[in-house]
Design a protein around this motif. Structure first.
Motif, PDB file in Angstrom:
ATOM      1  N   MET A 281       4.411 -10.835 -29.003  1.00 31.93           N
ATOM      2  CA  MET A 281       3.054 -10.568 -29.211  1.00 31.93           C
ATOM      3  C   MET A 281       2.989  -9.737 -27.721  1.00 31.93           C
ATOM      4  O   MET A 281       2.961 -10.242 -26.686  1.00 31.93           O
ATOM      5  CB  MET A 281       2.261 -11.912 -29.125  1.00 31.93           C
ATOM      6  CG  MET A 281       2.425 -12.656 -30.343  1.00 31.93           C
ATOM      7  SD  MET A 281       1.120 -13.956 -30.372  1.00 31.93           S
ATOM      8  CE  MET A 281       1.804 -14.779 -31.887  1.00 31.93           C
ATOM      9  N   ASP A 282       2.641  -8.560 -27.876  1.00 30.88           N
ATOM     10  CA  ASP A 282       2.264  -7.541 -26.865  1.00 30.88           C
ATOM     11  C   ASP A 282       1.290  -7.950 -25.849  1.00 30.88           C
ATOM     12  O   ASP A 282       0.101  -8.155 -26.300  1.00 30.88           O
ATOM     13  CB  ASP A 282       2.058  -6.225 -27.579  1.00 30.88           C
ATOM     14  CG  ASP A 282       2.092  -4.935 -26.530  1.00 30.88           C
ATOM     15  OD1 ASP A 282       3.263  -5.117 -26.081  1.00 30.88           O
ATOM     16  OD2 ASP A 282       1.158  -4.416 -26.365  1.00 30.88           O
ATOM     17  N   VAL A 283       1.499  -7.957 -24.700  1.00 28.96           N
ATOM     18  CA  VAL A 283       0.475  -8.215 -23.707  1.00 28.96           C
ATOM     19  C   VAL A 283      -0.427  -9.360 -24.197  1.00 28.96           C
ATOM     20  O   VAL A 283      -1.706  -9.309 -23.821  1.00 28.96           O
ATOM     21  CB  VAL A 283      -0.272  -7.100 -23.279  1.00 28.96           C
ATOM     22  CG1 VAL A 283       0.760  -6.148 -22.313  1.00 28.96           C
ATOM     23  CG2 VAL A 283      -0.740  -6.391 -24.174  1.00 28.96           C
ATOM     24  N   ILE A 284      -0.099 -10.367 -24.810  1.00 28.52           N
ATOM     25  CA  ILE A 284      -0.896 -11.297 -25.456  1.00 28.52           C
ATOM     26  C   ILE A 284      -1.943 -12.064 -24.401  1.00 28.52           C
ATOM     27  O   ILE A 284      -3.104 -12.314 -24.535  1.00 28.52           O
ATOM     28  CB  ILE A 284      -0.410 -12.482 -26.350  1.00 28.52           C
ATOM     29  CG1 ILE A 284      -1.323 -12.946 -27.308  1.00 28.52           C
ATOM     30  CG2 ILE A 284       0.439 -13.232 -25.499  1.00 28.52           C
ATOM     31  CD1 ILE A 284      -1.956 -12.174 -28.384  1.00 28.52           C
TER      32      ILE A 284
ATOM     33  N   GLY B 202       5.596 -14.689 -26.549  1.00 31.02           N
ATOM     34  CA  GLY B 202       4.589 -13.714 -25.774  1.00 31.02           C
ATOM     35  C   GLY B 202       5.275 -13.120 -24.887  1.00 31.02           C
ATOM     36  O   GLY B 202       5.610 -13.375 -23.934  1.00 31.02           O
ATOM     37  N   GLU B 203       4.711 -11.467 -24.828  1.00 31.46           N
ATOM     38  CA  GLU B 203       5.113 -10.697 -23.580  1.00 31.46           C
ATOM     39  C   GLU B 203       4.181 -10.789 -22.517  1.00 31.46           C
ATOM     40  O   GLU B 203       3.005 -10.519 -22.344  1.00 31.46           O
ATOM     41  CB  GLU B 203       4.779  -9.107 -23.992  1.00 31.46           C
ATOM     42  CG  GLU B 203       5.557  -8.497 -22.935  1.00 31.46           C
ATOM     43  CD  GLU B 203       4.955  -6.982 -22.818  1.00 31.46           C
ATOM     44  OE1 GLU B 203       3.772  -6.893 -23.258  1.00 31.46           O
ATOM     45  OE2 GLU B 203       5.452  -6.225 -22.173  1.00 31.46           O
ATOM     46  N   ALA B 204       4.581 -11.825 -21.404  1.00 34.87           N
ATOM     47  CA  ALA B 204       3.623 -12.559 -20.513  1.00 34.87           C
ATOM     48  C   ALA B 204       3.561 -11.771 -19.185  1.00 34.87           C
ATOM     49  O   ALA B 204       3.886 -12.206 -18.452  1.00 34.87           O
ATOM     50  CB  ALA B 204       4.089 -13.693 -20.379  1.00 34.87           C
TER      51      ALA B 204
ATOM     52  N   VAL C  18      13.655  -9.416 -14.614  1.00 32.72           N
ATOM     53  CA  VAL C  18      13.813  -7.891 -15.138  1.00 32.72           C
ATOM     54  C   VAL C  18      13.148  -6.993 -14.176  1.00 32.72           C
ATOM     55  O   VAL C  18      13.561  -6.118 -13.879  1.00 32.72           O
ATOM     56  CB  VAL C  18      13.237  -7.839 -16.195  1.00 32.72           C
ATOM     57  CG1 VAL C  18      11.700  -7.670 -16.526  1.00 32.72           C
ATOM     58  CG2 VAL C  18      13.839  -6.458 -17.171  1.00 32.72           C
ATOM     59  N   ARG C  19      11.992  -7.631 -13.159  1.00 28.30           N
ATOM     60  CA  ARG C  19      11.352  -6.600 -12.363  1.00 28.30           C
ATOM     61  C   ARG C  19      11.805  -6.766 -11.053  1.00 28.30           C
ATOM     62  O   ARG C  19      11.430  -5.708 -10.326  1.00 28.30           O
ATOM     63  CB  ARG C  19       9.791  -6.751 -12.442  1.00 28.30           C
ATOM     64  CG  ARG C  19       9.158  -6.310 -13.856  1.00 28.30           C
ATOM     65  CD  ARG C  19       7.708  -6.380 -13.897  1.00 28.30           C
ATOM     66  NE  ARG C  19       7.069  -5.122 -13.124  1.00 28.30           N
ATOM     67  CZ  ARG C  19       6.840  -3.934 -13.570  1.00 28.30           C
ATOM     68  NH1 ARG C  19       7.228  -3.662 -14.937  1.00 28.30           N
ATOM     69  NH2 ARG C  19       6.152  -3.020 -12.973  1.00 28.30           N
ATOM     70  N   LEU C  20      12.983  -7.396 -10.918  1.00 33.84           N
ATOM     71  CA  LEU C  20      13.402  -7.513  -9.661  1.00 33.84           C
ATOM     72  C   LEU C  20      14.107  -6.100  -9.291  1.00 33.84           C
ATOM     73  O   LEU C  20      14.073  -6.130  -8.045  1.00 33.84           O
ATOM     74  CB  LEU C  20      14.534  -8.590  -9.629  1.00 33.84           C
ATOM     75  CG  LEU C  20      15.035  -9.223  -8.403  1.00 33.84           C
ATOM     76  CD1 LEU C  20      13.883  -9.876  -7.548  1.00 33.84           C
ATOM     77  CD2 LEU C  20      16.007 -10.318  -8.751  1.00 33.84           C
TER      78      LEU C  20
ATOM     79  N   ILE D 188       4.264   8.292 -21.748  1.00 27.62           N
ATOM     80  CA  ILE D 188       3.148   8.636 -20.933  1.00 27.62           C
ATOM     81  C   ILE D 188       2.782   8.027 -19.801  1.00 27.62           C
ATOM     82  O   ILE D 188       2.344   8.421 -18.954  1.00 27.62           O
ATOM     83  CB  ILE D 188       1.966   8.140 -22.188  1.00 27.62           C
ATOM     84  CG1 ILE D 188       0.617   8.442 -21.820  1.00 27.62           C
ATOM     85  CG2 ILE D 188       1.854   6.630 -22.350  1.00 27.62           C
ATOM     86  CD1 ILE D 188      -0.627   8.142 -22.825  1.00 27.62           C
ATOM     87  N   GLU D 189       3.728   6.970 -19.803  1.00 26.38           N
ATOM     88  CA  GLU D 189       3.446   6.320 -18.438  1.00 26.38           C
ATOM     89  C   GLU D 189       3.936   7.331 -17.124  1.00 26.38           C
ATOM     90  O   GLU D 189       3.286   7.294 -16.155  1.00 26.38           O
ATOM     91  CB  GLU D 189       4.153   4.947 -18.288  1.00 26.38           C
ATOM     92  CG  GLU D 189       4.176   4.294 -16.936  1.00 26.38           C
ATOM     93  CD  GLU D 189       4.863   2.758 -16.977  1.00 26.38           C
ATOM     94  OE1 GLU D 189       5.851   2.528 -17.547  1.00 26.38           O
ATOM     95  OE2 GLU D 189       4.299   1.809 -16.352  1.00 26.38           O
ATOM     96  N   VAL D 190       5.043   7.735 -17.476  1.00 28.88           N
ATOM     97  CA  VAL D 190       5.642   8.717 -16.378  1.00 28.88           C
ATOM     98  C   VAL D 190       4.743   9.872 -16.272  1.00 28.88           C
ATOM     99  O   VAL D 190       4.441  10.288 -15.156  1.00 28.88           O
ATOM    100  CB  VAL D 190       7.286   9.142 -17.012  1.00 28.88           C
ATOM    101  CG1 VAL D 190       7.510  10.346 -15.994  1.00 28.88           C
ATOM    102  CG2 VAL D 190       7.927   7.957 -16.849  1.00 28.88           C
TER     103      VAL D 190
HETATM  104  O1  ISL Z   1       5.595  -0.197 -17.710  1.00 26.32           O
HETATM  105  C1  ISL Z   1       5.004  -1.278 -17.899  1.00 26.32           C
HETATM  106  C2  ISL Z   1       3.896  -1.565 -16.838  1.00 26.32           C
HETATM  107  O2  ISL Z   1       4.159  -0.923 -15.835  1.00 26.32           O
HETATM  108  C3  ISL Z   1       5.509  -2.337 -18.760  1.00 26.32           C
HETATM  109  O3  ISL Z   1       5.697  -3.295 -17.864  1.00 26.32           O
HETATM  110  C4  ISL Z   1       4.623  -2.458 -20.002  1.00 26.32           C
HETATM  111  O4  ISL Z   1       3.339  -1.781 -19.761  1.00 26.32           O
HETATM  112  C5  ISL Z   1       3.880  -3.948 -19.717  1.00 26.32           C
HETATM  113  O5  ISL Z   1       5.032  -4.805 -19.751  1.00 26.32           O
HETATM  114  C6  ISL Z   1       3.301  -4.103 -21.163  1.00 26.32           C
HETATM  115  O6  ISL Z   1       4.380  -3.705 -22.249  1.00 26.32           O
HETATM  116  C7  ISL Z   1       3.738  -3.664 -23.472  1.00 26.32           C
HETATM  117  O7  ISL Z   1       2.410  -2.941 -23.675  1.00 26.32           O
HETATM  118  C8  ISL Z   1       2.378  -1.549 -23.536  1.00 26.32           C
HETATM  119  C9  ISL Z   1       3.282  -0.809 -24.002  1.00 26.32           C
HETATM  120  O8  ISL Z   1       3.308   0.474 -23.555  1.00 26.32           O
HETATM  121  C10 ISL Z   1       4.691  -1.459 -23.744  1.00 26.32           C
HETATM  122  O9  ISL Z   1       5.828  -0.745 -24.449  1.00 26.32           O
HETATM  123  C11 ISL Z   1       4.768  -2.891 -24.514  1.00 26.32           C
HETATM  124  O10 ISL Z   1       6.068  -3.459 -24.402  1.00 26.32           O
HETATM  125  C12 ISL Z   1       0.940  -1.362 -24.302  1.00 26.32           C
HETATM  126  O11 ISL Z   1       1.088  -1.716 -25.563  1.00 26.32           O
END
Ligand code: ISL
Ligand code: CA
Length: 584
Positions: free
Chosen positions: A228-231, A282-284, A312-314, A412-414
């Protein structure tokens, strides 16, 4: 003679005999046994996995053509990154129609064939559920933005200007304000990510019921759960107060504190998840370890597990690059083990489609050390405590990409960060690019390297959507499948070995030497079974005396072959990994 191959033979025989003998299940240290606690998950990023029709974009038929490859590796579950209809502003994490397959990826029949093929091979499939936001091209948003009285208006989060400005100081993860002014109704809508990813209003019960319906649509097809993406972001404070100053540089820790998160997850569990034998992760992003049991304690009936981002963000460098240290990584794993009791389950991962390649970040991707360090990382990921998640290509030891200029990036983030920071002259281009080369998400999105033919065998087309890493001639599945000493075969043996004992799922974890800067030594213990893992996270040969009087017994896995056994002192070569069975 390859040591681990011989040992593996014995291990497989043992597990067969144990099964036949009906060896009593030792207590699982108080854990309730679940298939998803014992499984290993393999993440497929469809856009970059395998292109079947030559358009340079990965697709579902391509994945189906590689199911034997995934099965032979030995994983149990496939997590499929979004395959739904999308304009791809954020590579599928901006969904336009939840019940339709993205046209570049194929058809619903292709999906059904993929799901059937996975099941036929005894694998489960978990989908990516992206419901914090949709695409701005979703019909709900198309309606919502038409007028303030449109029936879909409250599917999203709209606010008027405040003193002629944005409603508050919330920021987007893709640069700039989290608010976008929409001229049609002269109000702002919230988007924590791209402008093309408007946040859904979860306070609206119609939205929640729409989500539950779409979840059932896929679960009724036989899907085995959701990532679950950024749930944790789904609940927002309706008053939309400013982010307090202490959260401004990492707003994710604020966005996870909405007032109704647990209420909505418990409702989702009651209305949907409790009716199926499924797993949820959950993607927490932004959830602290202290907050984790509130999401995953099985007695709360919310989620089964979450991705905790501390490890992972270390390796996400703070400017200037400070790097990471082994004691810091070990401390994170120990803290996770201590803070999560038998009612809460953990995940173990160090890469995915949002992070750089694990061998480049936590290993050593030089020609000499790439192989040994990729195998060492596999040993660690598959013997730590929690459900392991492997990202496509890590089983080959695929590395970061040698990006030159901004034109090499897709993410897009870059691109948004470049506009915000470089075009405004806040930071020099080269400084930005040095950071992006280390951590950009595109590092792990380059196409899978299948063989040494053009484009690494990813596509028969002229141009893949993102360039293939030029090292595909040396690093590819075909070459590694033929080499018993390859990273691929080591992953395969390690995955099979992990299945021979439940100690790697449920065994207690103990770090034997937390402060050691080069050696990671820990035990996993379940009943009378005890395994000792010793990893040398350096290029140096290290003479190591086992602490606490422990004696290493028989080697059961090793990435560099023959080594001393039944000894209290070990000499570990550079990036050497060993697993010993301790005691009988
Ligand atoms: O690059 C990040 C934040 O600076 C990542 O950590 C990411 O945006 C964050 O973990 C959320 O990721 C999820 O939701 C985003 C999507 O771009 C990512 O690919 C997805 O894993 C928005 O849906
Ligand atoms: Ca294709």
């Amino acid at each position: 003679m390859n040591l681990s191959r011989v040992v593996l033979g014995g291990a497989v025989l043992y597990s067969l005999l144990a099964g036949i003998a009906g060896a009593a299940e030792p207590s699982l240290n108080g854990y309730e046994p679940k298939w998803w606690k014992e499984a290993v998950v393999y993440q497929v990023y469809p856009r970059s996995f395998k292109d079947s029709n030559g358009d340079g974009i990965g697709d579902l038929k391509g994945i189906t053509s590689k199911l034997d490859y995934i099965k032979t590796l030995g994983v149990d579950v496939i997590w499929l990154s979004p395959h739904y209809d999308s304009p791809n502003a954020d590579n599928g994490y901006d969904i336009r129609d939840y019940r339709k397959v993205m046209k570049e990826f194929g058809t619903m029949e292709d999906f059904d064939e993929l799901l059937k093929g996975a099941k036929q091979r005894g694998m489960r499939v978990v989908l990516d559920l992206v419901v914090n936001h949709t695409s701005d091209e979703h019909k709900w948003f198309v309606e919502s933005r038409k007028s303030k009285v449109n029936p879909y208006r409250d599917y999203y989060i709209w606010r008027p200007a405040k003193d002629g400005q944005v409603p508050n100081n919330w920021t987007s993860f893709f640069s700039g304000s989290a608010w976008k002014l929409d001229p049609a109704t002269n109000e702002y809508y919230l988007h924590l990510f791209a402008e093309k990813q408007p946040d859904l209003n979860w306070d609206n019960p119609k939205v929640r019921n729409e989500v539950y319906d779409l979840m059932k649509f896929w679960l009724d097809k036989g899907v085995d759960g959701f990532r679950m993406d950024v749930i944790p972001f789904i609940s927002k404070q309706a008053r939309m107060p400013d982010i307090p100053i202490e959260f401004l540089d990492q707003p994710q820790y604020y966005y996870t504190r909405g007032p109704h998160l647990h209420e909505y997850l418990q409702e989702m569990n009651k209305e949907v998840l409790s009716k199926y034998d499924v797993m949820t992760v959950g993607e927490a992003f932004g959830v602290t370890l202290e907050q984790t049991p509130n999401l995953v304690d099985e007695r709360r009936h919310e989620l089964n597990m979450i991705f905790n981002f501390d490890a992972v963000r270390l390796a996400h460098p703070e400017l200037p690059w400070i790097g990471w240290t082994l004691p810091k990584l070990k401390a994170i794993y120990t803290e996770q083990d201590e803070k999560l009791d038998v009612h809460s389950w953990n995940t173990i991962f160090l890469s995915n489609h949002d992070n750089p390649r694990v061998v480049s970040t936590f290993g050593d991707d030089s020609t000499e050390w790439r192989g040994p360090s990729a195998k060492l990382l596999a040993t660690m990921l598959l013997t730590l405590k929690g459900t392991p998640f492997i990202y496509q290509g890590d089983e080959l030891g695929m590395t970061n990409y040698p990006f030159k200029g901004l034109e090499d990036f897709d993410d897009i983030e870059v691109k948004n960060a470049w506009k915000e920071k470089v075009e405004t002259k806040q930071i020099p281009a080269e400084y930005f690019l040095e950071q992006a080369r280390r951590v950009a998400r595109d590092n792990s999105r380059t196409p899978m390297q299948w063989d040494d033919s053009a484009n690494g065998g990813f596509t028969s087309g002229a141009k893949p959507w993102l360039a293939v890493n030029p090292n595909y001639k040396e690093i590819n599945a075909k070459q590694e499948s033929a080499d018993p000493e390859s990273v691929y075969h080591y992953f395969q043996r390690m995955l099979a070995f992990r299945k021979t004992s439940k100690a790697f799922a449920y065994g207690t974890y103990k770090d034997l030497d937390p402060e050691n800067a080069k050696i990671f030594a820990y035990t996993r213990t379940l009943g009378t079974e005890q395994y000792l893992v010793v990893l040398n996270f350096s290029r140096d040969t290290v003479a190591y005396s086992l602490p606490s009087g422990l004696e290493a017994g028989k080697i059961v896995m090793s990435n560099l072959g023959q080594a001393e056994e039944n000894s209290k002192t070990l000499t570990l070569k550079g990036w050497e990994a060993r697993v010993y069975k301790v005691g009988k």
